[in-house]
Design an enzyme around this catalytic site. Sequence first.
Site, PDB file in Angstrom:
ATOM      1  N   ARG A  47       0.830  -1.216   0.000  1.00  0.00           N
ATOM      2  CA  ARG A  47       0.000   0.000   0.000  1.00  0.00           C
ATOM      3  C   ARG A  47       0.867   1.269   0.000  1.00  0.00           C
ATOM      4  NH1 ARG A  47      -5.348   1.801   1.291  1.00  0.00           N
ATOM      5  NH2 ARG A  47      -5.363   3.677   2.562  1.00  0.00           N
ATOM      6  N   ILE A  72      -7.333   7.547  -2.140  1.00  0.00           N
ATOM      7  CA  ILE A  72      -7.231   6.085  -2.023  1.00  0.00           C
ATOM      8  C   ILE A  72      -8.069   5.727  -0.791  1.00  0.00           C
ATOM      9  CG2 ILE A  72      -5.028   6.346  -0.756  1.00  0.00           C
ATOM     10  CD1 ILE A  72      -4.145   3.647  -1.712  1.00  0.00           C
ATOM     11  N   SER A  73      -8.913   4.711  -0.914  1.00  0.00           N
ATOM     12  CA  SER A  73      -9.842   4.379   0.178  1.00  0.00           C
ATOM     13  C   SER A  73      -9.111   3.878   1.409  1.00  0.00           C
ATOM     14  CB  SER A  73     -10.819   3.291  -0.271  1.00  0.00           C
ATOM     15  OG  SER A  73     -11.550   3.708  -1.389  1.00  0.00           O
ATOM     16  N   GLN A  74      -9.812   3.992   2.524  1.00  0.00           N
ATOM     17  CA  GLN A  74      -9.376   3.411   3.802  1.00  0.00           C
ATOM     18  C   GLN A  74      -9.130   1.901   3.602  1.00  0.00           C
ATOM     19  OE1 GLN A  74     -12.932   3.382   6.014  1.00  0.00           O
ATOM     20  NE2 GLN A  74     -11.975   3.047   8.009  1.00  0.00           N
TER      21      GLN A  74
END
Length: 227
Positions: free
Chosen positions: A49, A75-77
Amino acid sequence: MRLLGALALTGIACGQPHPVDRKAMVREQIEKRGVRDVEVLRAMRDVPREDFVPEAVREHAFKDHPLPIGRGQTISQPYIVAHMTELLGPSKDVDVLEIGTGSGYQAAVLAEVFRDVYTIEVIPDLAASAKSRLARLGYAKVHVRTGDGYSGWPEKAPFARIILTAAPPSIPDALVAQLARGGRMVAPVGESPEDQYLLVIEKDAAGKVARRRVGAVRFVPMVPGPH
Ligand code: SAH
């Protein structure tokens, strides 16, 4: 336990997050909230990530919230990425279509648990950087296209799985049409970021479509693309 914590801190302090940070992220944020699929958990531990977020926010890569990736996008959790991937129903026998490539992170996670990944991004710069990042990291089975997600990817349809990572006001008809019989779509839907929910859409063997809501979410809006 104390040793792991120390290693995690060292990783961040050096600016080179260690995989141990991802393990802690999965344990604390993802398993604790109920994600159980072992392949999804493995993918969340394996995909780097930290390589998908801008240098300036890298030390926050494993935090429990979304992060900016440029051009007003995020960018999502981590938990949301894992939850939506699990809801899709991982299978190495089927391809998946993603709308909203962004950084390419969700696409990389999908590549770990599905066959090929087809992903569409409307902002050309983001599509180009995701494409080169994914190639550099060895994700040869992720296919990135610059374009409008509202049209889907007709040449490769139908898809057994479709995921949206930007929220349209309602599910585009073209995407429902490109969902295979027996297939599943997971999508945030809503008129505004304050009023969105996650939908799971299933098309049965006869082509009948069923929808169910699985909770509130907050995604960037899916914008009408260039025509
Ligand atoms: N999945 C991404 C995060 C998505 S953010 C990741 O893992 O990083 C949502 C993305 O959807 C943004 O990059 C935005 O530009 C894109 N988007 C918005 N509307 C779109 C459309 N109509 N077609 C394709 N992409 C779109």
